[in-house]
Design a protein around this motif. Structure first.
Motif, PDB file in Angstrom:
ATOM      1  N   ALA A  75      89.306 -46.945 -64.523  1.00  0.00           N
ATOM      2  CA  ALA A  75      89.160 -48.094 -63.477  1.00  0.00           C
ATOM      3  C   ALA A  75      87.632 -48.044 -62.930  1.00  0.00           C
ATOM      4  N   SER A  76      87.080 -46.802 -63.069  1.00  0.00           N
ATOM      5  CA  SER A  76      85.510 -47.024 -62.579  1.00  0.00           C
ATOM      6  C   SER A  76      84.733 -47.281 -63.505  1.00  0.00           C
ATOM      7  N   ALA A  77      84.839 -46.916 -64.939  1.00  0.00           N
ATOM      8  CA  ALA A  77      84.008 -47.221 -66.008  1.00  0.00           C
ATOM      9  C   ALA A  77      84.121 -48.872 -66.303  1.00  0.00           C
ATOM     10  N   THR A  78      85.227 -49.600 -66.052  1.00  0.00           N
ATOM     11  CA  THR A  78      85.407 -51.021 -66.218  1.00  0.00           C
ATOM     12  C   THR A  78      84.907 -51.785 -65.205  1.00  0.00           C
ATOM     13  N   GLY A  79      84.460 -51.119 -64.056  1.00  0.00           N
ATOM     14  CA  GLY A  79      84.390 -51.807 -62.894  1.00  0.00           C
ATOM     15  C   GLY A  79      85.592 -52.489 -62.192  1.00  0.00           C
ATOM     16  N   MET A  80      86.736 -52.220 -62.425  1.00  0.00           N
ATOM     17  CA  MET A  80      87.778 -52.623 -61.806  1.00  0.00           C
ATOM     18  C   MET A  80      88.076 -51.963 -60.199  1.00  0.00           C
ATOM     19  N   SER A  81      87.727 -50.757 -60.154  1.00  0.00           N
ATOM     20  CA  SER A  81      87.548 -50.046 -58.846  1.00  0.00           C
ATOM     21  C   SER A  81      86.855 -50.794 -57.750  1.00  0.00           C
ATOM     22  N   SER A  82      85.844 -51.831 -58.122  1.00  0.00           N
ATOM     23  CA  SER A  82      85.018 -52.440 -57.417  1.00  0.00           C
ATOM     24  C   SER A  82      85.575 -53.601 -56.717  1.00  0.00           C
ATOM     25  N   ARG A  83      86.776 -53.838 -57.234  1.00  0.00           N
ATOM     26  CA  ARG A  83      87.644 -55.045 -56.790  1.00  0.00           C
ATOM     27  C   ARG A  83      88.555 -54.840 -55.613  1.00  0.00           C
ATOM     28  N   LEU A  84      88.672 -53.557 -55.471  1.00  0.00           N
ATOM     29  CA  LEU A  84      89.243 -52.930 -54.314  1.00  0.00           C
ATOM     30  C   LEU A  84      88.418 -53.289 -53.057  1.00  0.00           C
ATOM     31  N   TYR A  85      87.289 -52.877 -53.293  1.00  0.00           N
ATOM     32  CA  TYR A  85      86.084 -53.076 -52.195  1.00  0.00           C
ATOM     33  C   TYR A  85      85.879 -54.341 -51.934  1.00  0.00           C
ATOM     34  N   ASP A  86      85.895 -55.429 -52.983  1.00  0.00           N
ATOM     35  CA  ASP A  86      85.690 -56.730 -52.805  1.00  0.00           C
ATOM     36  C   ASP A  86      86.902 -57.406 -51.915  1.00  0.00           C
ATOM     37  N   ALA A  87      88.025 -56.905 -52.298  1.00  0.00           N
ATOM     38  CA  ALA A  87      89.221 -57.665 -51.512  1.00  0.00           C
ATOM     39  C   ALA A  87      89.065 -57.162 -50.005  1.00  0.00           C
ATOM     40  N   ALA A  88      88.625 -55.814 -49.741  1.00  0.00           N
ATOM     41  CA  ALA A  88      88.432 -55.240 -48.301  1.00  0.00           C
ATOM     42  C   ALA A  88      87.412 -55.924 -47.622  1.00  0.00           C
ATOM     43  N   TYR A  89      86.356 -56.173 -48.396  1.00  0.00           N
ATOM     44  CA  TYR A  89      85.164 -56.837 -47.757  1.00  0.00           C
ATOM     45  C   TYR A  89      85.540 -58.118 -47.485  1.00  0.00           C
ATOM     46  N   ALA A  90      86.164 -58.856 -48.352  1.00  0.00           N
ATOM     47  CA  ALA A  90      86.570 -60.322 -48.043  1.00  0.00           C
ATOM     48  C   ALA A  90      87.465 -60.358 -46.646  1.00  0.00           C
ATOM     49  N   ILE A  91      88.239 -59.587 -46.370  1.00  0.00           N
ATOM     50  CA  ILE A  91      89.291 -59.508 -45.280  1.00  0.00           C
ATOM     51  C   ILE A  91      88.488 -59.022 -44.038  1.00  0.00           C
ATOM     52  N   VAL A  92      87.967 -57.799 -44.019  1.00  0.00           N
ATOM     53  CA  VAL A  92      87.387 -57.361 -42.914  1.00  0.00           C
ATOM     54  C   VAL A  92      85.786 -57.316 -42.700  1.00  0.00           C
ATOM     55  N   GLY A  93      85.094 -57.815 -43.637  1.00  0.00           N
ATOM     56  CA  GLY A  93      83.615 -57.766 -43.713  1.00  0.00           C
ATOM     57  C   GLY A  93      83.117 -58.483 -42.717  1.00  0.00           C
ATOM     58  N   SER A  94      83.617 -59.510 -42.324  1.00  0.00           N
ATOM     59  CA  SER A  94      82.982 -60.265 -41.285  1.00  0.00           C
ATOM     60  C   SER A  94      83.028 -59.857 -39.800  1.00  0.00           C
ATOM     61  N   ILE A  95      83.606 -58.844 -39.466  1.00  0.00           N
ATOM     62  CA  ILE A  95      83.563 -58.104 -38.183  1.00  0.00           C
ATOM     63  C   ILE A  95      82.699 -57.143 -38.061  1.00  0.00           C
ATOM     64  N   ARG A  96      82.163 -56.832 -36.808  1.00  0.00           N
ATOM     65  CA  ARG A  96      81.197 -55.701 -36.741  1.00  0.00           C
ATOM     66  C   ARG A  96      81.856 -54.550 -37.352  1.00  0.00           C
ATOM     67  N   GLY A  97      80.996 -53.851 -37.784  1.00  0.00           N
ATOM     68  CA  GLY A  97      81.298 -52.492 -38.775  1.00  0.00           C
ATOM     69  C   GLY A  97      82.259 -52.985 -39.931  1.00  0.00           C
ATOM     70  N   GLY A  98      82.335 -54.208 -40.212  1.00  0.00           N
ATOM     71  CA  GLY A  98      83.425 -54.488 -41.191  1.00  0.00           C
ATOM     72  C   GLY A  98      83.042 -53.883 -42.664  1.00  0.00           C
ATOM     73  N   LEU A  99      81.996 -53.916 -42.979  1.00  0.00           N
ATOM     74  CA  LEU A  99      81.671 -53.434 -44.248  1.00  0.00           C
ATOM     75  C   LEU A  99      81.692 -52.001 -44.318  1.00  0.00           C
ATOM     76  N   ALA A 100      81.545 -51.146 -43.358  1.00  0.00           N
ATOM     77  CA  ALA A 100      81.959 -49.996 -43.370  1.00  0.00           C
ATOM     78  C   ALA A 100      83.584 -49.736 -43.453  1.00  0.00           C
ATOM     79  N   SER A 101      84.048 -50.472 -42.661  1.00  0.00           N
ATOM     80  CA  SER A 101      85.377 -50.481 -42.708  1.00  0.00           C
ATOM     81  C   SER A 101      86.193 -50.684 -44.059  1.00  0.00           C
TER      82      SER A 101
END
Length: 434
Positions: A75-101
């Motif tokens: 999952a890490s070598a193929t870059g698929m793991s970053s999609r988990l972060y992208d999904a969380a980023y899209a949902i909570v990234g716009s709030i304060r501290g959202g990128l850390a969350s």
């Protein structure tokens, strides 16, 4: 020299070797073999070395280790793991501290693939730290979130820590995996709440990220569907009684390889690299376990576990007081000794005391793994802190340790809740596995 004195000298030498950064397995091999040779003769030491090596190497239960590690590495070598972060980023990234969350949520998702804290911190650090820097996040918050979020890797199943605990104590891997689910989710929520409160009190720590449209959110979530499906199928299969942990590990690794190949992200080169890394990590774990099974007979011959058990059992304090002393020992040792080494060293001594006091061994396993997590971000060892430092070389080490302090406090709260309410850990294994 009495057997107790030989045992004491052996343990002192072992601790000295670990402080000198001698590899854990080699240090335990040397002390265990020489200690048995002194107390029971060289033929006995040679016989145990051969028999324990064969017994561990042929254990079917340990197949889960290389397979789950391979699943996470692919999952890490193929870059698929970053999609988990992208999904969380899209949902909570716009709030304060959202990128850390989002980083914490991404670490939790990757933990359900790899079972490794180091891999979780390293992978999510590469994905998220640059983004948080771009939006002027305080470096203490960003690095602290990555280091602390990575610790979820040995609590949320499949957890290598639970596998090693199960082998050392003869407990069910499946029950331990189930027991780690709710505590892992609880700790994840505590981390996210902590970030929200910190950024509410001090907005400059974690500014709001970019707003995303519903279409962007949907696209990000759709990108994470394949990897989430693998997680749900493998871990859900264990919880539903469809797979044993070994079968689930095989299914998960196979599906991850197939998913990467179908997405044209997995080449022979990346598969070879992921497999090679998995073999190296597995060999390290196996050597530690074999060394542990050589050290344990030495400790038994020295009668140290019995002496410690008699001492703790004879204290005029309640059973929970004894448990508190044991957990305090783990917290102190975690500042100086690597987590798996600490687990292997202490189980022969503390586990008989726990069973004598009538505590549930599955619950105790969860408590121990949480303390191991705390050790991963405790100075001066703090393995996850050094991993984050390698990803963020421009951030001083002292700042990273300051950044993890609030998260360490949240872990202490989680530990207290688990002690006060054991059903948080025991509800799933008791209700789903009879």
């Amino acid at each position: 020299m009495s057997s107790m004195m030989v045992g004491g000298v052996g343990m002192a030498i072992l601790l000295a070797l670990l402080v000198l950064r001698v590899p854990v397995a080699f240090a335990m091999f040397a002390v265990g073999f020489c200690g048995i040779a002194v107390l029971n003769g060289i033929p006995s030491a040679m016989s145990l070395l051969a028999s324990e090596s064969f017994t561990l190497a042929s254990s079917a239960e340990l197949v889960v280790v290389p397979l789950f590690i391979l699943m996470g590495n692919v999952a890490s070598a193929t870059g698929m793991s970053s999609r988990l972060y992208d999904a969380a980023y899209a949902i909570v990234g716009s709030i304060r501290g959202g990128l850390a969350s989002a980083t914490i949520i991404g670490c939790g998702g990757f933990a359900a693939l790899s079972g490794s804290s180091v891999a979780s911190a390293l992978t999510m650090g590469k994905v998220s730290l640059a983004e948080m820097k771009r939006f002027n996040y305080d470096s203490r918050l960003s690095t602290g979130a990555v280091a602390a979020g990575g610790t979820l890797g040995i609590l949320i199943p499949p957890s290598t820590g639970f596998v090693i605990y199960a082998i050392l104590t003869q407990q069910s891997i499946g029950r331990l995996f189930l027991a780690g689910v709710l505590p892992g989710l609880m700790l994840l929520v505590l981390f996210v709440l902590l970030i929200s409160v910190m950024c509410w009190l001090r907005p400059e720590l974690g500014p709001s990220g970019p707003r995303t449209t519903m279409r962007e959110k949907t696209k990000a979530l759709a990108g994470a569907v394949p990897i989430l499906s693998v997680i749900l199928l493998t871990i859900g299969g264990i919880y539903g009684g469809i797979f044993s942990p070994v079968e689930a590990a095989a299914v998960g690794a196979g599906l991850m390889i197939l998913t990467g190949a179908l997405a044209r992200k997995l080449t022979l080169g990346t598969l070879w690299s992921a497999t090679k890394d998995s073999v190296v990590t597995t060999a390290t774990v196996m050597l530690i376990l074999i060394a542990a099974h050589l050290l344990n007979p030495f400790l038994a011959l020295s009668h140290i576990p019995q002496a410690v058990g008699t001492f703790l059992g004879g204290l005029d304090i309640p059973a929970l007081g004894v448990l508190g002393l044991i957990l305090a020992c783990y917290l102190v040792l975690g500042c100086f000794i690597e987590g798996f080494a600490m687990l292997v060293l202490t189980m022969p001594i503390f586990f008989p005391v726990i069973t004598m006091l009538g505590f549930d061994p599955i619950w105790f396993g969860v408590l121990v793994v949480v303390t191991l997590e705390m050790g991963l971000i405790s100075p001066p060892v703090g393995v996850n802190v050094f991993i984050v430092k390698s990803v963020a070389p421009n951030v001083p080490l002292g700042k990273i340790f300051i950044g993890v302090l609030p998260f360490w406090g949240a872990m202490l709260v989680a530990l207290g809740l688990l002690v006060a309410f054991p059903q948080i850990a025991l509800f799933l294994p008791n209700s789903m596995i009879q």
